[in-house]
Design a protein around this motif. Structure first.
Motif, PDB file in Angstrom:
ATOM      1  N   CYS B  51       0.990  -1.147   0.026  1.00 42.04           N
ATOM      2  CA  CYS B  51       0.088  -0.096  -0.127  1.00 42.04           C
ATOM      3  C   CYS B  51       0.663   1.335   0.041  1.00 42.04           C
ATOM      4  CB  CYS B  51      -0.867   0.028   1.319  1.00 42.04           C
ATOM      5  SG  CYS B  51      -1.821   1.422   1.326  1.00 42.04           S
ATOM      6  N   CYS B  71      -6.881   6.078   1.284  1.00 43.89           N
ATOM      7  CA  CYS B  71      -6.623   5.027   0.061  1.00 43.89           C
ATOM      8  C   CYS B  71      -6.803   5.689  -1.200  1.00 43.89           C
ATOM      9  CB  CYS B  71      -7.719   4.271   0.434  1.00 43.89           C
ATOM     10  SG  CYS B  71      -7.979   2.860  -1.014  1.00 43.89           S
ATOM     11  N   LEU B  72      -5.818   5.315  -2.088  1.00 43.60           N
ATOM     12  CA  LEU B  72      -5.727   6.071  -3.771  1.00 43.60           C
ATOM     13  C   LEU B  72      -6.546   5.168  -4.549  1.00 43.60           C
ATOM     14  CD1 LEU B  72      -1.788   6.829  -3.525  1.00 43.60           C
ATOM     15  CD2 LEU B  72      -3.754   8.115  -2.475  1.00 43.60           C
ATOM     16  N   CYS B  74      -6.063   2.066  -5.654  1.00 47.32           N
ATOM     17  CA  CYS B  74      -4.996   1.808  -6.813  1.00 47.32           C
ATOM     18  C   CYS B  74      -5.332   0.344  -7.004  1.00 47.32           C
ATOM     19  CB  CYS B  74      -3.718   1.958  -6.337  1.00 47.32           C
ATOM     20  SG  CYS B  74      -2.997   1.200  -4.955  1.00 47.32           S
ATOM     21  N   GLY B  75      -5.803  -0.411  -5.916  1.00 49.45           N
ATOM     22  CA  GLY B  75      -6.009  -1.817  -5.954  1.00 49.45           C
ATOM     23  C   GLY B  75      -4.914  -2.788  -5.944  1.00 49.45           C
ATOM     24  N   CYS B  77      -3.586  -3.784  -2.984  1.00 47.42           N
ATOM     25  CA  CYS B  77      -3.670  -4.563  -1.880  1.00 47.42           C
ATOM     26  C   CYS B  77      -4.593  -5.930  -2.225  1.00 47.42           C
ATOM     27  CB  CYS B  77      -4.134  -3.848  -0.776  1.00 47.42           C
ATOM     28  SG  CYS B  77      -5.601  -3.004  -1.238  1.00 47.42           S
TER      29      CYS B  77
HETATM   30  S1  SF4 Z   1      -6.494   0.359  -2.931  1.00 45.10           S
HETATM   31 FE1  SF4 Z   1      -5.344  -0.860  -1.307  1.00 45.10          FE
HETATM   32  S2  SF4 Z   1      -3.056  -0.833  -1.551  1.00 45.10           S
HETATM   33 FE2  SF4 Z   1      -4.282   0.912  -2.744  1.00 45.10          FE
HETATM   34  S3  SF4 Z   1      -4.144   2.738  -1.237  1.00 45.10           S
HETATM   35 FE3  SF4 Z   1      -5.969   1.714  -1.214  1.00 45.10          FE
HETATM   36  S4  SF4 Z   1      -5.609   0.266   0.593  1.00 45.10           S
HETATM   37 FE4  SF4 Z   1      -3.814   1.050  -0.254  1.00 45.10          FE
END
Ligand code: SF4
Ligand code: SF4
Lengths: 506, 274
Positions: B51, B71-72, B74-75, B77
């Motif tokens: 992350c 959270c961005l 981005c997927g 995780c």
């Molecule tokens: S999608 Fe998952 S990895 Fe990406 S920023 Fe959010 S929690 Fe972190």
């Protein structure tokens, strides 16, 4: 001369110590030679090594498709090259701000982005010591005197939803004698935060350096990382990345055509281009889930494949979308009332553009042959027939027209690449960067050439990550475009450049 | 003129049907994550390791959480999790009224509550907002701009972005709030007449986002203006325009509860009458 400059390819990594180390005189002499011969400076930046400040110059040879690298150790001050080569004036100011190197005899010795020192101790070249209260705007503005001369100050908070910057006009009535732009409000310390990487944060941070150029910066980074690791990306990944880069260009060019139409109150193009821009953003979201292409490009390839049938469908939709753009934007270029506002407005003559080193559509609208997709290409651009579009007039119309013509070429390219996606994987493993290397990566983003110059230390971690957005050069172009214009034409001129605040402020 | 009309006919109406009908999202759109902590293996922290913004909490425990404020989307995780415990869905309803409510656990969405009756009365029919980008990357700014275009047409709901803080009922902040923009933000806030709202849009404005921990930023709008709490958080990097619309409409009490839902195709439909 050649042994004093190391020639490398775009994205190729070399041992950092293989970069020739010259005296300041020799380095400046070679930079001046290149600029006088019609060449340009892609980067001139500092890096600390073993307690010493090393300035590295990146001098692209656009005909040969190579990048010339050279360096020199610099101490507290050096003679300014700016009076001779205006294109380096901002690089010298940046070195002053980041490392405290005073450019003796600089005609415009002012802060760049109100950044804290990156290296060295004590006050910076402007006598400031952090933490400090100075903010952008606390600044020695160029001012004119006279009974009927007045100043107009705009910003940092502007009327619309837009990034902050301060504009100071010296006017006589409507007539603008001079415009000075002060930036720095958006400074987030990006270069400093990258040191010690790569980390889990690196790619997202680079995508956020300029959020409208997320694909461009992610690609520029990925290519530098692949160079540093010594890996090639699979052809399908390279193709999908190029599709994403061109979709980003399309979204921004089309959106800006709409925005230009808004500024002159030409509503049909304004509302349609605003909506049509979304077709290209949504295409990016279809590929990777995010409308700005975030999370798509990573070192080694792309995170999302596009099945070939979906790619073919997308190609068809992009063809259709661009034919609508032809209609919507065509109205703007055909309408006498809009042409009346854009023709001959905000002219940057070719010589000025050349002297400032303007990049991207702004440079090409003034007749400069600058497009890294053509001059420093990588696959699939090296085998594509993408034209370099240039015009001569250098006015708002030319900057708008370039966007339209380029968007057309990009749309055709996207359709063609999507219909012939190479088979195979979309990602290869990208190991950690090799230690003690330097890679300089160039990508033609929608505003022009992006530069990432990445040096790794003995531990393989980023010792210095130099970033450059084309806006670094082009803001000065906008300031000069306003000279002798009406102040009411500022929004139009500004939009025709549409430069990045955060890309400049880092 | 004829060609303008012809183009008008060809391009048709562009405004999305939301909120009366469906808002469409692409298949790969990442909205609210559903978390299944029961699948977590003790000691595993694959998700947290990838992350970019330390948004994953309690990895490898029964208290797995994602802070949507960091959270961005981005997927990464989800991609890293070997057990399938994290699944980003297409639920675009992400806004929250408090920082705590942004921490997602399990798979039941917490939806933003409306303002109190008095504030709803004042702002419900007409809400004018002043936007301040405090080192936003132009991603959130672009999506805020998009809410006003003919597609999303925020103006339909009486919500509008205005030029002067004097005409505004609130300030919408984007970006991690750089030191260099702190004064500009505070002065804009001071110039906005009370009662007024403070709205944070995007991971940067909520938590600093990719610039969290920057020595020259303030990790977002929380606490940036002394004693001023944030009234609404709209997560995302950047949030989708419909997520922004939804957040504002919920704040005003114009959209409530679950009367819009996501179908399997990612299309939002009104819940069938019982
Ligand atoms: S999608 Fe998952 S990895 Fe990406 S920023 Fe959010 S929690 Fe972190
Ligand atoms: S949240 Fe993301 S899109 Fe918004 S300003 Fe921050 S980096 Fe940019």
């Amino acid at each position: 001369m050649s042994s004093r400059i190391l020639q490398v390819k775009n994205g190729e990594a070399v041992e950092a110590r293989a970069v020739p180390r010259l005296s300041v005189d020799d380095l400046q002499g070679l930079v001046a030679d290149v600029v006088t011969a019609g060449g340009r400076v892609a980067a001139l930046y500092g890096r600390e090594e073993a307690g010493e400040l090393l300035v590295t110059a990146v001098l692209p040879n656009d005909r040969e498709g190579t990048l010339g690298l050279l360096s020199a150790p610099v101490t507290k001050e050096w003679p300014s090259l700016a009076p001779e080569c205006p294109a380096v004036q901002l690089f010298e100011r940046e070195l002053a701000e980041q490392y405290g190197v005073v450019p003796r005899g600089h005609p415009w010795p002012k802060p760049v982005r109100f950044e804290h020192r990156l290296g060295g101790a004590g006050p910076d070249a402007f006598g400031r010591e952090g933490p400090r209260a100075d903010i952008p705007g606390g600044y020695p503005f160029f001012a004119m005197e006279g009974e009927e001369v007045h100043e107009v100050a705009v910003g940092p908070v502007h009327a619309g939803i837009i990034e902050p910057g301060h504009f100071r006009f010296q006017c006589h009535g409507e007539h603008v004698f001079h415009l000075e732009i002060v930036l720095g409000y958006q400074h987030r310390g990006a270069e400093g935060m990258l040191v010690g990487g790569p980390t889990a944060r690196t790619v997202s941070l680079l995508e956020s350096v300029a959020g409208d150029t997320a694909v461009g910066n992610a690609l520029c980074h990925a290519r530098a990382m692949e160079g540093l690791a010594g890996v090639e990306v699979p052809p399908r990944a390279a193709a999908l990345r190029a599709v994403a880069l061109e979709l980003e260009r399309l979204a921004n060019h089309v959106g800006d055509l709409g925005a230009l139409a808004t500024d002159i109150g030409f509503l049909p193009t304004a509302s349609y281009c605003g909506a049509l821009r979304a077709d290209f953003l949504n295409a990016l979201a279809e590929i990777c889930g995010n409308r700005f292409g975030r999370g798509l490009v990573v070192p080694g390839g792309v995170r999302f494949d596009l099945p070939s049938d979906a790619a073919a469908r997308l190609a068809g939709r992009m063809e259709e979308a661009f034919s609508r753009v032809e209609d919507a934007a065509g109205l703007f270029f055909d309408s006498p009332s809009s042409r009346n506002r854009v023709d001959g407005t905000g002219v940057v003559p070719k010589e000025t553009a050349q002297a400032l080193g303007l990049l991207g559509p702004a440079g090409r609208a003034s007749g400069l042959q600058v497009d890294a997709r053509k001059t420093h290409p990588f696959e699939p651009y090296s085998s594509a027939t993408l034209p370099m579009v240039t015009l001569e007039a250098g006015d708002v119309h030319a900057r708008a027209r370039i966007r339209f013509d380029e968007a057309r070429a990009s749309a055709a390219f996207v359709v063609q690449v999507l219909r012939q996606l190479p088979e195979g994987p979309v990602r290869a493993p990208c190991p950690a960067p090799r230690p003690g290397r330097l890679a300089v990566s160039l990508v033609e983003g929608w505003r022009g050439e992006l530069v990432h110059a990445v040096t790794t230390g003995a531990d393989g971690r980023f010792a210095r990550y130099k970033l450059k957005d084309p806006s670094f050069h082009n803001w000065m172009g906008l300031q000069l475009a306003l000279r002798g214009e009406q102040i009411s034409d500022f929004p139009l001129c500004n939009k025709s450049f549409n430069l990045s605040y955060c890309g400049y402020d880092l | 003129m004829i060609s303008i009309l012809r183009t008008r006919l060809r391009l048709g109406s562009q405004t999305i049907a939301y909120p009366d009908g469906p808002a469409r999202f692409p298949e790969r759109f990442r909205g609210r994550p559903a978390l299944d902590a029961a699948r977590c293996k003790a000691g595993c922290a694959e998700c947290a390791a990838v992350c970019p913004t330390e948004a994953v909490g309690g990895a490898g425990t029964s208290d797995l959480s994602i802070d949507l404020g960091r959270c961005l989307f981005c997927g990464l995780c989800q991609e890293a999790c070997p057990e399938g415990a994290i699944a980003f869905g297409r639920d675009y309803r992400l806004a929250a009224r408090t920082r705590e409510e942004l921490v997602a656990r399990g798979d039941v969405p917490l939806l933003a509550q409306a303002l109190g009756a008095e504030m709803q009365r004042v702002f419900g029919r007409s809400l004018k907002l002043r936007q301040v980008s405090a080192a936003g990357c132009n991603g959130c700014e672009a999506e805020l701009n998009a809410t006003g275009n003919v597609q999303f047409d925020l103006g339909r709901f009486g919500v509008q972005f205005v030029a002067s803080p004097r005409h505004a009922d609130g300030v919408v902040v984007t970006g991690p709030v750089s030191e260099n923009m702190l004064t500009g933000l505070r002065k804009t806030w001071e110039a906005t007449p009370a009662p007024r709202l403070l709205i944070a849009v995007g991971a940067c404005a909520i938590s600093g986002g990719p610039f969290a921990g920057s020595p020259v930023c303030r990790d977002g709008a929380v606490g940036a203006i002394d004693g001023v709490p944030v009234d609404l958080f709209i997560p995302g990097c950047p949030p989708h325009p419909v997520t922004i619309l939804d957040g504002l409409l919920r704040l005003l009490g114009r959209v409530q509860g679950n009367d819009l839902r996501l179908t399997g195709t990612g299309i939002v439909a009104a819940e069938p009458a019982r």
